[in-house]
Enzyme design. Structure first.
Site, PDB file in Angstrom:
ATOM      1  CD  GLU A   1      15.083  -0.946  -2.997  1.00 45.51           C
ATOM      2  OE1 GLU A   1      14.688   0.238  -3.077  1.00 45.51           O
ATOM      3  OE2 GLU A   1      15.930  -1.324  -2.150  1.00 45.51           O
TER       4      GLU A   1
ATOM      5  CG  HIS B   1       6.526  -4.705   6.364  1.00 47.94           C
ATOM      6  ND1 HIS B   1       6.535  -3.375   6.074  1.00 47.94           N
ATOM      7  CD2 HIS B   1       5.749  -5.288   5.413  1.00 47.94           C
ATOM      8  CE1 HIS B   1       5.804  -3.140   4.987  1.00 47.94           C
ATOM      9  NE2 HIS B   1       5.310  -4.313   4.579  1.00 47.94           N
TER      10      HIS B   1
ATOM     11  CE1 TYR C   1       1.148  -2.222  -1.587  1.00 46.44           C
ATOM     12  CE2 TYR C   1       1.368  -1.318   0.618  1.00 46.44           C
ATOM     13  CZ  TYR C   1       1.764  -2.222  -0.352  1.00 46.44           C
ATOM     14  OH  TYR C   1       2.769  -3.111  -0.087  1.00 46.44           O
TER      15      TYR C   1
ATOM     16  CD  GLN D   1       3.561  -9.061   5.438  1.00 48.32           C
ATOM     17  OE1 GLN D   1       4.685  -8.709   5.791  1.00 48.32           O
ATOM     18  NE2 GLN D   1       2.856  -8.373   4.550  1.00 48.32           N
TER      19      GLN D   1
ATOM     20  CE1 TYR E   1      22.415  -1.820   0.166  1.00 54.85           C
ATOM     21  CE2 TYR E   1      22.806  -1.580   2.519  1.00 54.85           C
ATOM     22  CZ  TYR E   1      23.231  -1.972   1.268  1.00 54.85           C
ATOM     23  OH  TYR E   1      24.485  -2.525   1.114  1.00 54.85           O
TER      24      TYR E   1
END
Length: 360
Positions: A235, A141, A256, A77, A245
């Site tokens: 979210e 991430h 998963y 990513q 958070y």
């Protein structure tokens, strides 16, 4: 004959328009692989990041690749991510962008915030403002979105880099955080952990998984962000100074594999999302509609879905998502959304390009 000449004109403008009144969009920039981020220069031309490591200037239907781009660590990513102009760009010329870099401690890479100026077709005056450490060979991430507030603080997000059990809840470590800097890269004196021993002083909020959407709400000046959950539990959050958070101690998602990693969706002292999605939509990109171009849609929040390939129009009542409508269904993996200087909404779609959302 009139239709023939009209089509010829369109070919020379570089914009592939959708003619039917029932269509939702027109393609403005075609043939892009992964338009991770883009921003509009004062002349309404565009600077577009391609995840693979290219920075493209688009003007009058012509794409020009910008030189001087820093070395990009491309893995999973990670790659070339968001780009924003300084609010006073007309005066200082600063561009801000995030990318994965292999510089620094450890093998692999991590997310970097840099600023630079554009001179003709070259980036100059490059300055690294923040580099997350240590590097990691994990491919997930990296975050990362950028936003500026009214005081010209720059906010940027970095995901937990696939290390959920160590990074997000530890303010002495990078990753799984939203950061705030002054525009020159210095630490604001009122940052929440500035006087906390061993803390990363740039942290503004923590307990995040992988925020890939962030905008200043133009109606309230609050920082809104969304982030990927695991299997379920994506979210939307309103980001407040120094708040936790919850990730991974509280989540609406599961592993998963189908197993649970927490039985809590709420923990006292941690912030709840104002909205969550289960199943996950894989959100990326977000924008508020603040112009009058779309009538009653003004004030709505738009969120892109990578997984289900649409844009969610979130109808808000205060800070609550009252209702959702799917726009641009099956268009492709929606990576980025911005409101242009002209008031229209532009949507970056993988393996398609950047499209303009047409008023209905």
């Amino acid at each position: 004959m009139k239709l023939y000449f009209f089509c010829i004109i369109l070919l020379f403008t570089g914009s592939l328009s959708v003619f039917s009144q029932n269509k939702e969009y027109e393609v403005v920039v075609s043939e892009l692989n992964n338009p991770w981020g883009y921003t509009f220069l004062p002349d309404n031309s565009m600077l577009i990041t391609e995840k693979e490591g290219k920075l493209i200037h688009f003007k009058n239907g012509i794409k020009t690749e910008i030189g001087g781009v820093p070395e990009i660590y491309l893995r999973g990513q990670g790659g070339f991510m968001d780009i924003e102009l300084h609010p006073n760009y007309n005066v200082n010329g600063w561009l801000y962008f995030t990318f994965a870099s292999s510089e620094g401690k450890g093998s692999g890479g991590n997310t970097t915030l840099m600023r630079a100026r554009l001179k003709e077709t070259q980036l100059i005056n490059q300055e690294v403002l923040y580099k997350a450490s240590p590097n990691s060979t994990k491919g997930q991430h990296f975050g990362s979105r950028i936003a500026f507030d009214a005081e010209n603080h720059v906010y940027f997000s970095i995901g937990d880099r696939g290390n959920r059990d160590e990074n997000p809840q530890d303010i002495t470590k990078d990753c799984g955080k939203i950061y705030r800097l002054n525009d020159d890269g210095s630490i604001p004196k009122d940052n929440p952990f500035i006087n906390k021993k061993n803390a990363k002083k740039a942290i503004y909020s923590y307990g995040h998984r992988n925020p890939q959407g962030m905008e200043i709400n133009p109606f309230t000046s609050e920082i809104w962000s969304h982030e990927h959950g695991p299997q379920g539990g994506d979210e939307i959050n309103i980001i407040a100074k120094g708040k936790n958070y919850g990730w991974p101690k509280a989540s609406f998602g599961i592993n998963y594999s189908g197993t649970k990693f927490t039985d809590k969706t709420f923990i006292l002292g941690m912030e709840n999302p104002i909205h969550h999605w289960t199943p996950s939509i894989a959100p990326s990109g977000m924008a508020f509609i603040s112009s009058d171009k779309y009538g009653k849609w003004k004030g709505n929040l738009l969120v892109g879905s990578l997984k289900f390939q649409y844009v969610s129009r979130c109808i808000l009542k205060g800070n609550t998502v009252f209702k959702e409508e799917k726009l641009l269904k099956d268009i492709g993996r929606v990576r980025s959304i911005e409101q242009g200087l002209d008031g229209f909404i532009y949507v970056g779609v993988e393996n398609l390009g950047i499209v303009r959302l047409l008023p209905q």
